[in-house]
Motif scaffolding. Structure first.
Motif, PDB file in Angstrom:
ATOM      1  N   THR A   1      44.301  35.941  23.226  1.00 51.31           N
ATOM      2  CA  THR A   1      44.524  35.655  21.807  1.00 51.31           C
ATOM      3  C   THR A   1      44.431  34.159  21.541  1.00 51.31           C
ATOM      4  O   THR A   1      43.851  33.723  20.536  1.00 51.31           O
ATOM      5  N   SER A   2      44.989  33.354  22.462  1.00 56.67           N
ATOM      6  CA  SER A   2      44.896  31.902  22.322  1.00 56.67           C
ATOM      7  C   SER A   2      43.450  31.442  22.315  1.00 56.67           C
ATOM      8  O   SER A   2      43.051  30.589  21.506  1.00 56.67           O
TER       9      SER A   2
ATOM     10  N   VAL B   1      43.404  33.755  37.428  1.00 61.16           N
ATOM     11  CA  VAL B   1      42.274  33.470  36.544  1.00 61.16           C
ATOM     12  C   VAL B   1      41.361  34.690  36.407  1.00 61.16           C
ATOM     13  O   VAL B   1      40.859  34.993  35.324  1.00 61.16           O
ATOM     14  N   PHE B   2      41.155  35.408  37.516  1.00 65.49           N
ATOM     15  CA  PHE B   2      40.276  36.573  37.468  1.00 65.49           C
ATOM     16  C   PHE B   2      40.816  37.625  36.512  1.00 65.49           C
ATOM     17  O   PHE B   2      40.065  38.166  35.677  1.00 65.49           O
ATOM     18  N   TYR B   3      42.106  37.940  36.599  1.00 68.12           N
ATOM     19  CA  TYR B   3      42.670  38.965  35.724  1.00 68.12           C
ATOM     20  C   TYR B   3      42.680  38.509  34.268  1.00 68.12           C
ATOM     21  O   TYR B   3      42.507  39.322  33.356  1.00 68.12           O
ATOM     22  N   PHE B   4      42.869  37.205  34.060  1.00 67.37           N
ATOM     23  CA  PHE B   4      42.780  36.685  32.698  1.00 67.37           C
ATOM     24  C   PHE B   4      41.380  36.914  32.137  1.00 67.37           C
ATOM     25  O   PHE B   4      41.207  37.407  31.018  1.00 67.37           O
ATOM     26  N   ALA B   5      40.359  36.569  32.927  1.00 72.80           N
ATOM     27  CA  ALA B   5      38.981  36.748  32.478  1.00 72.80           C
ATOM     28  C   ALA B   5      38.651  38.225  32.289  1.00 72.80           C
ATOM     29  O   ALA B   5      38.000  38.619  31.307  1.00 72.80           O
ATOM     30  N   LEU B   6      39.126  39.067  33.206  1.00 75.46           N
ATOM     31  CA  LEU B   6      38.843  40.504  33.126  1.00 75.46           C
ATOM     32  C   LEU B   6      39.499  41.124  31.894  1.00 75.46           C
ATOM     33  O   LEU B   6      38.850  41.866  31.139  1.00 75.46           O
TER      34      LEU B   6
ATOM     35  N   ARG C   1      50.136  37.890  30.486  1.00 78.51           N
ATOM     36  CA  ARG C   1      49.488  36.588  30.441  1.00 78.51           C
ATOM     37  C   ARG C   1      48.067  36.705  29.888  1.00 78.51           C
ATOM     38  O   ARG C   1      47.607  35.870  29.103  1.00 78.51           O
ATOM     39  N   GLY C   2      47.351  37.791  30.287  1.00 82.43           N
ATOM     40  CA  GLY C   2      45.983  37.969  29.842  1.00 82.43           C
ATOM     41  C   GLY C   2      45.886  38.182  28.341  1.00 82.43           C
ATOM     42  O   GLY C   2      45.027  37.590  27.676  1.00 82.43           O
TER      43      GLY C   2
END
Length: 296
Positions: A93-94, A195-200, A87-88
């Motif tokens: 990339t998006s 959300v945290f792992y996406f940001a990280l 997902r991250g």
């Protein structure tokens, strides 16, 4: 950030003063600040590359969410790391494509193209998950892609066709990332951790990519752009979280399209963007189609 990125940071209703109980109307606040985020991205593009802007934006989010999680003594370990990584990477990339589109297209056009994500989510749900769409959702998809053709036609015939296609690609990848967010939700993963792992992952990815590019100096004359980007994105995310937590989810989802309206107004006020009748019709079709597709 989109509705998929909703950390659980809002306080409980019982502890919230009545003046803060806006319910679904918190999404209006979120839409305004997401529009302002786009403003800072476009202004910041004069000083920083899209990769740098994504890095600073997600680094701010990583720090904010990380400190908040430590304050609440949350656990960062997850049994679903593979899904977070997938997902991250897709979401990162998006976001890269989205910021690039904002830098090279009228703000309203870039934002509208990114908000095609519900259409692609509905389409991918049929292709990947074998879901069946209602007649209303199918009508929404048809209207949406007619709107996309109308919106992109002048862009594809000009010099900015690449930015137009990349902007549409940001909507496609955002819709794809929401499939992973949905799966993580079914697995019981807390929203703040998603959300945290996406940001990280986005911050780490940005740091790696910037090793092959040139860092632009952060100075007293441009640091306010990065701060504005981080603050507006964080406020928007918190307001969106509040809207989905205390309001009606369908109403909040529909109000999220006000980001297109606010972005259009900002484009007219700041850059004197000219809106043609065809572009207004295209944006309207995409917004209506997104609302219909989200009700499948």
């Amino acid at each position: 950030m989109k509705p998929s990125e909703r950390p659980k940071t809002a306080p409980s209703d019982a502890a919230t003063p009545s003046r803060w109980r806006l319910g679904s109307a918190w999404m209006v606040v979120a839409a305004l600040f997401f529009g302002l985020m786009g403003l800072f991205v476009k202004l910041g593009a004069r000083h920083f590359s899209s990769t740098e802007l994504v890095f600073w934006r997600t680094a701010f989010g990583t720090l904010t969410l990380g400190v908040a999680a430590c304050w609440r003594r949350e656990h960062f370990l997850t049994p679903h790391l593979r899904y977070h990584v997938q997902r991250g990477l897709i979401g990162y990339t998006s976001l890269l494509l989205y910021f690039y589109a904002i830098a090279h297209l009228p703000l309203s056009t870039a934002v509208t193209l990114n908000y095609t994500s519900p259409l692609f989510l509905a389409l991918l749900s049929v292709i990947v998950l074998r879901e069946r769409l209602s007649a209303r959702a199918l009508a929404g998809l048809t209207l949406g892609f007619v709107g996309v053709v109308l919106l992109l036609r002048p862009t594809l015939s000009g010099e900015r066709w690449e930015a137009g296609l990349l902007g549409l690609g940001s909507g496609l990848l955002a819709g794809w990332s929401y499939l992973h967010v949905r799966e993580l939700g079914r697995l019981g993963e807390p929203e703040w951790r998603v959300v945290f792992y996406f940001a990280l992952i986005s911050t780490v990815g940005g740091a790696i990519l910037m090793q092959f590019d040139r860092w632009h100096a952060v100075t007293a004359s441009n640091v306010w752009l990065l701060l504005g980007l981080g603050v507006t994105a964080t406020v928007a995310q918190l307001a969106m979280t509040r809207a989905y937590k205390v309001g009606r989810k369908l109403v909040a989802a529909n109000l999220s399209y006000l980001t297109v309206v606010f972005s259009t107004l900002l484009g007219v006020l700041v850059w004197q963007d000219v809106l043609t009748l065809a572009s207004v019709m295209a944006m309207t079709l995409i917004v209506i189609s997104g609302i219909l597709a989200s009700r499948r």
